[in-house]
Design a protein around this motif. Sequence first.
Motif, short mmCIF file in Angstrom:
data_model
loop_
_atom_site.label_atom_id
_atom_site.label_comp_id
_atom_site.label_asym_id
_atom_site.label_seq_id
_atom_site.Cartn_x
_atom_site.Cartn_y
_atom_site.Cartn_z
N ALA A 2 0.59 -1.24 -0.10
CA ALA A 2 0.54 0.39 0.59
C ALA A 2 1.30 1.16 -0.21
CB ALA A 2 -0.61 0.18 1.10
N LEU A 3 2.25 1.03 0.12
CA LEU A 3 3.02 1.75 0.09
C LEU A 3 4.06 2.66 -1.48
CD1 LEU A 3 3.72 1.84 3.61
CD2 LEU A 3 1.96 3.29 3.00
N PRO A 4 3.65 3.05 -2.36
CA PRO A 4 3.99 3.12 -3.74
C PRO A 4 5.32 3.70 -3.70
CG PRO A 4 2.41 4.14 -3.87
CD PRO A 4 1.54 3.47 -2.46
N VAL A 5 5.51 4.78 -1.98
CA VAL A 5 6.13 6.07 -1.86
C VAL A 5 7.69 5.19 -1.56
CG1 VAL A 5 4.93 7.89 -2.85
CG2 VAL A 5 5.43 7.26 -0.45
N THR A 6 7.21 4.13 -0.57
CA THR A 6 9.19 3.40 -0.27
C THR A 6 8.45 1.70 -0.83
OG1 THR A 6 6.46 3.10 1.05
CG2 THR A 6 7.04 4.67 1.64
N VAL A 7 8.67 1.65 -1.38
CA VAL A 7 9.36 0.43 -2.20
C VAL A 7 10.82 0.53 -2.24
CG1 VAL A 7 9.29 -0.59 -4.59
CG2 VAL A 7 7.12 0.31 -3.51
N GLU A 8 11.85 0.04 -1.78
CA GLU A 8 12.52 -0.58 -1.91
C GLU A 8 13.98 -1.09 -2.77
OE1 GLU A 8 15.31 -1.16 2.14
OE2 GLU A 8 14.60 -3.05 1.28
N VAL A 9 14.51 0.03 -3.63
CA VAL A 9 15.50 -0.04 -4.26
C VAL A 9 16.47 -0.90 -4.29
CG1 VAL A 9 16.68 0.99 -6.61
CG2 VAL A 9 14.03 1.78 -6.06
N GLU A 10 17.21 -2.35 -4.23
CA GLU A 10 18.37 -2.49 -4.41
C GLU A 10 19.35 -2.80 -5.37
OE1 GLU A 10 18.59 -6.90 -2.51
OE2 GLU A 10 20.06 -6.94 -4.45
N GLN A 11 20.65 -2.60 -5.30
CA GLN A 11 20.76 -2.14 -6.41
C GLN A 11 22.67 -2.32 -5.71
OE1 GLN A 11 21.27 1.67 -8.06
NE2 GLN A 11 20.44 2.60 -5.80
N TYR A 12 23.37 -3.04 -7.27
CA TYR A 12 24.86 -3.44 -6.35
C TYR A 12 25.79 -1.64 -6.98
CZ TYR A 12 23.73 -7.64 -5.31
OH TYR A 12 23.39 -9.20 -4.82
N ALA A 13 27.39 -1.89 -6.31
CA ALA A 13 28.27 -0.96 -7.93
C ALA A 13 27.92 -0.71 -8.90
CB ALA A 13 28.63 -0.69 -7.09
N LYS A 14 27.66 0.48 -9.49
CA LYS A 14 27.93 0.47 -11.00
C LYS A 14 29.22 0.71 -11.41
CE LYS A 14 25.23 3.19 -15.46
NZ LYS A 14 25.03 3.97 -15.80
#
Length: 614
Positions: free
Chosen positions: A42-54
Amino acid sequence: MFPMLTLLSMFYYICLRRRCRSGSRGEALGSRRAVELGQRAALPVTVEVEQYAKEVLDFSSHYGSENSMSYTMWNLAGVPNVYPSSGDFTQTAVFRTYGRWWEQCASATAPFRRTPRSFHSRDYLELAFEEPVYPTAVEVLETYHPGAIVRILACSLNPFSQNLPVDIRWEVLWADEPTKAPSPHARQFSPTIRPINFSTNLLRLEVNSSVLEYYTEMDAVILRGVRERPILALYKMPIIDMSDLSDSEEELSESGALCCRPAARHNLGNGYFDKLPYELIQLIVSHLTVPDLCRLAQTCKLLQQHCYDPLQYVQLSLQPYWPRLGDAALAHLQPRCTLLQRINMSWTGNRGAVTTTGFCSFIRACGTSLVCLKLSCCHFLNEASLEVVAQTCAGLRELDLSSCDRLHPQAFSHIAKLARLHRLVLYRTKIEQTAMLSILTFCTELRHLNLGSCVMLEDYDVVVSMLSVRCRGLLSLDLWRCRNVSERGVAELVAGCSLLEELDLGWCSSLHSSTGCFQLLARGLPRLRKLFLTANRTVCDADLEQLSASCPGLEHLDILGTRMVSPAALRKLLRSCPRLRLLDVSFCSQIDTRTMQELTSLYPAISIKKSFTQ
């Protein structure tokens, strides 16, 4: 009057707290409590993004070479190569040093006074990620001897943006003292980080490997975060500590970094301070860090006089304050540094914080008495900067330009004017043959020279030959990963620099034991205390026997990777060198676990290293 103001302040604070608690249901769903309950759908603004170093943007050192991927910092870009496996792997990122061994060598420099106790960093690396986020977690995949990370910072700058902001901010997400993990095996390190009020895709990891038993290795870094600023941050109130009403170090930095403003108060007297001798107050003040010295200068005229005294600035380390040191801070320090002799500006001034004009102005005003100048990883340096240093600092004895890898090769020619140099560190620079030969021609008083990973030098034999003729008082020489030095260069070095106490020939693959170069080295350099022959597979028993006979004062020896050394030769070496404290026999195929256990029990005072791969 004052009690009434206090009550009004408390009432205002309570009202805001109630406003926060009685917000709409939409605000409540955006709260951290809702996230913790798992209501992320219910919280689209708090969807967590996971990313490795580019991308790996910058670093202070690495174990690997400049034209390879093995053991280099560039291995931290992308997904893991090794994790969750443990051990010594070439696909990981490894820093140049570990432990306190390098501090005990002839090439070690004296520490700077006034370094804050909270500053533990020895190395760093900077990583860029694809998308700016508000960080919720940072995870570091450590695969061997974890525990070196002491600080994690986030930057407001987007390294992929063409428009640079006027104000670049660095915020500490997490910091701690150096620790040794209970086990050398792999782990996922994810400390609790502090929230920040800007999105970031640029992280900086600072490390201290001094308490570790061996090289620390890292495989990947993960940044987790949300795209939008958390709603609760809009209502977040500062927690007021009534016991601390003074300006913080951060507040001072926002109002001019390390600037000292004139004392604003006019006291009628200074109490008992008026009765103390001037020298005693100077001694007391000398224990303060630079920011504390700046704060104290604002209290009264007497203490301002002491804090402005040039004797307080005979030596100055600005490295701990790299995030906020700029031209303005240098300009404010300039009137007080007229007696400056030693300064450490390593890591400072990058991304436009210090300009060529600001640095040159400071050196012209304060550099005439300089004997030590540390400029490691200062990417603002250019040819004009080194020209001013050469013209102004005629008495300079120590110059550190390590990892100034963006400095144009032509700039190094100005170093030749510093004829009184005793110590010169050019690790990971682009110095070329002509400039190096010119330096050796005129800087004949050199005692310590570091040319590790200088890939632009075409012929190390020529360099070593000139060194042996012009710098006969040399005590330490670092030729780490200098691949084209041969037995001819070693012979000339031994003939001309017989006082050498420290020699690093690690990863010099063009040297072969069959030529007799290592035995010649042992016979001709009896004062050796440190010898690194790392990754030379040809080192054999005859070489160790010659070391045993000729170098009784040997303290540090690295023969990692040789297949030709037997347990018997090691036993003889350990008996013959009573001062030996470090012996690295990692990947020596004839030295098995049983031999290691035997030698460790017989010589408990010697740190015998043998890495493993799981």
